[in-house]
Write an enzyme that holds these catalytic residues in place. Sequence first.
Site, mmCIF file in Angstrom:
data_model
loop_
_atom_site.group_PDB
_atom_site.id
_atom_site.type_symbol
_atom_site.label_atom_id
_atom_site.label_comp_id
_atom_site.label_asym_id
_atom_site.label_seq_id
_atom_site.Cartn_x
_atom_site.Cartn_y
_atom_site.Cartn_z
ATOM 1 N N ASP A 236 -3.123 -17.846 1.680
ATOM 2 C CA ASP A 236 -4.276 -18.453 1.005
ATOM 3 C C ASP A 236 -4.796 -19.652 1.788
ATOM 4 O OD1 ASP A 236 -1.908 -19.775 0.407
ATOM 5 O OD2 ASP A 236 -2.383 -20.103 -1.698
ATOM 6 N N ASP B 64 -11.277 -9.127 6.881
ATOM 7 C CA ASP B 64 -12.655 -9.030 6.382
ATOM 8 C C ASP B 64 -13.312 -10.402 6.329
ATOM 9 O OD1 ASP B 64 -12.487 -6.326 6.199
ATOM 10 O OD2 ASP B 64 -12.784 -6.194 4.044
ATOM 11 N N ASP C 279 -5.558 -7.004 5.392
ATOM 12 C CA ASP C 279 -6.765 -6.345 4.907
ATOM 13 C C ASP C 279 -7.805 -7.381 4.502
ATOM 14 O OD1 ASP C 279 -8.600 -4.538 3.943
ATOM 15 O OD2 ASP C 279 -7.273 -3.641 2.458
ATOM 16 N N LYS D 181 3.308 -15.227 2.172
ATOM 17 C CA LYS D 181 3.381 -16.080 0.971
ATOM 18 C C LYS D 181 4.850 -16.250 0.590
ATOM 19 C CE LYS D 181 0.687 -17.223 -1.875
ATOM 20 N NZ LYS D 181 0.187 -18.576 -2.220
ATOM 21 N N TYR E 252 0.808 -1.213 0.000
ATOM 22 C CA TYR E 252 0.000 0.000 0.000
ATOM 23 C C TYR E 252 0.845 1.268 0.000
ATOM 24 C CZ TYR E 252 -4.117 -2.889 1.038
ATOM 25 O OH TYR E 252 -5.122 -3.811 0.997
#
Length: 370
Positions: A226, A254, A250, A193, A142
């Site tokens: 993942d 959620d 992020d 990852k 970001y």
Amino acid sequence: MTTYKLLLLPGDGIGPEVMNEVQKVADLLGQAGVAKFETETGLVGGSAYDAHGKAISEADMGLAMAADAVLFGAVGGPKWADVPYDVRPEAGLLRLRKDMQLFANLRPAICYPALADASSLKREVIEGLDIMIVRELTGGVYFGEPKEIIDLGNGQKRGIDTQIYDTYEIERIGRVAFELARKRNNKVTSSEKHNVMKSGVLWREVITALHKRDYADVTLEHQLADALGMQLVRWPKQFDVIVTDNLFGDMLSDVAAMLTGSLGMLPSASLGEADAKTGARKALYEPVHGSAPDIAGKGIANPIAMIGSLAMCLRYSFGLGDAADKIEKAIANVLAHGLRTADIRGDARSIISTEQMGEAIREELQKLVA
């Protein structure tokens, strides 16, 4: 009675509606002698753009830097879909995070017993759920440079975002996660990852070394982001504290939020470094939900996440853990009585408004602080 300076940034959409209920809770706590709050209100997001041509003014940024804590509502909406990228509503929140150096985002995912059937998952999967996701907030993709769109000619363009992490950024967010775990169930799951990203390789190395050096008493496990997303919807109660980077945090937070039945239920805290002398830290508290422009102005938004954000503020910024517990207990009691806003209606026969939910929570809180 200690006085604390709070800056209220309601923002856009349902932000002002839910912030109004928080103001009333703060007033009640003041009247009960718990603490006194001096509040100022500023503009952020689309409302700030309309007034100042930018997502947050220099004056309001100054108020944020001077406050003991900031309470933030929500920003954005279709009205500002075509404003320049640098002054889009979300830029206000990003600037607050960056300038206040709010590197640690705490997002709890808690399933209140009365709402176990509101989740899309089976009751036995989520009943009693209590996860804390610790998201690194000021680094990663970001904020990494270069970040740009390049015209390659011949009608082709290239979008570039850069994922960057330094050792100190990973270590300091790791410390937050391990310290929180020691006060909970003593388990940390670190997620990245590393199989496809060099930043993930470094993340895993730093967290592993930090654990071995300073936190060997805490259980540590590593999961690819993942795979962790899959495990969150398979058996979320296996997790205690999850620590991850800005991008994965992020998304995963959620996912975890929706396990509880509604984004309207969950608060969050964004914290800076503690001052070496006073222990005070910059902090911003906000609900996980967005501005929900489709229901803005209808008086039906759920204020629980915003009120829960005040509880987190009391706990992490002001050391008022008992008062925070009572706010959370008041929320649980209201839900146990069957009172519901539209987003958590479930099988309830009727729903109540934003204002009615706020009033019900204050009535329960009044009993607890009396």
